[in-house]
Design an enzyme around this catalytic site. Sequence first.
Site, short mmCIF file in Angstrom:
data_model
loop_
_atom_site.label_atom_id
_atom_site.label_comp_id
_atom_site.label_asym_id
_atom_site.label_seq_id
_atom_site.Cartn_x
_atom_site.Cartn_y
_atom_site.Cartn_z
N CYS A 83 0.78 -1.24 0.02
CA CYS A 83 0.04 -0.01 -0.04
C CYS A 83 0.91 1.33 -0.12
O CYS A 83 0.40 2.29 -0.22
CB CYS A 83 -1.08 -0.02 1.34
SG CYS A 83 -2.11 -1.41 1.16
N HIS A 332 -9.16 3.78 -0.70
CA HIS A 332 -7.81 3.42 -0.66
C HIS A 332 -7.70 2.61 -1.76
O HIS A 332 -7.47 1.37 -1.81
CB HIS A 332 -7.76 2.51 0.64
CG HIS A 332 -6.42 2.07 0.60
ND1 HIS A 332 -5.14 2.58 0.15
CD2 HIS A 332 -5.97 1.06 1.35
CE1 HIS A 332 -4.30 2.18 0.73
NE2 HIS A 332 -4.62 0.97 1.21
#
Lengths: 383, 101
Positions: A83, A332
């Site tokens: 991420c 996200h």
Amino acid sequence: MKINILGGATTKFGELWSISPRTLANEAMDGALKQSKIKSSQIDALFVGNMLAGILGNQANTASLFAEELGVQIPAFRLEGACASGGLALHNAINSLKAGAYKTVMVLGVEKMTDHNSDDVTTALMSAGSDEERTSGATFPGLYALMARAYMQEYGITEEILASVSVKNHFHGSFNPKAQFKSIITVGDVMRSGKIADPLKLLDCSPISDGAAAVVITSDSVLARRLPKPILITASEVATDTLSLYDRKSFTTLSAVVTASQKAYENAGIKPQDIDAAEIHDCFSIAEAMAVEDLGFSKKGQGAKDISENKYTLGKGKIISNPSGGLKACGHPVGATGIKQIIEITEQLRGVAGKRQVKNAKIGLTHNVGGTGTVAAVHILEA
Amino acid sequence: MKITPVKLWRRQKKVSSQIGKKGKIIAWTIIRIPSKEFTSQAPYPVIIASLESKEKMILQLVDWKMEDLKIGREIMTVLRRLFTEDGGDGIIHYVIKGKPL
């Protein structure tokens, strides 16, 4: 050498079923060029942050793919750090400018996740964990739940206090037209949401999202001088930690974040309390509670309580955390997140963030984390 | 999560040394939305255990009751099947899991 942000753009984040990864990237890169008032022919190289295209979409070689979409044949690189892929792409882009290899580069973060069912996405995201974590049946919500359990035990924090992180970020997201969720939620809503990995519930977790973000940075002072309000990147630091969570000394601090942020403050010549606005990697509510401590904003064990007491809330706090709505409300798309954070802070420092504007924001920080704190990228931006 | 026979063979070399170790739960969760291969087992607990041998391990907990899920609860490492189905290679995968004492 000064590293200037010329401009950047973010697509809407969300379940964008009608939009392909190519179109997402194109929209973000086109927007970034327009914001920067330059043409694609002025871009020397492209850096791409992406985690899952190879696993979920069977599409590797994404750097060349997106260079093609930009309409240029230039050096192009894909950076992957779970991420934190976006933050790593930016860090490497900055280093290429510092090395003198290029003068003006594009950094693109992009991810397409909602084409796939949640089982497949959960499995794909676990590629960022270790073999031991995968064979234990852990998931990323599960690994952060283990941190939450340890944090709650160590500091006497309740699930309700943790829930206030999501409440704050949805409040901020309600002012962001690009956010995946613009709904305001309450602590009760979080507590009533379905359990994902105890003690984390659905509304403690950031969503699965599609989206792209692109930014143009330059070391060319002539190009930068055309800007009415240049934004400088005054620090870019990356640090790593063990791949597995279980073998660390502490589950309530991420040492990669501590190391990267301390180096960043030192390089920028500032202190944590000088930050006006911070985009923080709140993949889960516990992550932001620990981050405000690891970044030096709150005392250890006090982060979740400080958030619940509105010390990081727009219009109330001194340091505003996640004015974009963060990962929780803005969304996200993992490879895009680190670049979206940079664009949000750039807009805040230029004073063009509209209803979510942090008053008199002069210094901002972005905090982008991969895995369970396995890698952290911290950037400091100044107006 | 594809585990090839070669990877499995490599991993088995250290499995026997990890059986029968005692320790305590230092963090726990219950996985309710698992990865694809674990769907038929959910919900199930995953723990981090601190072992008497000073190692730490992350383990799926088996043969558990809700009252076992507390920090400090004693456990022992046991050998169990990884998945309820084989990996498609005709080989049954075994791994170390935790069991309350």
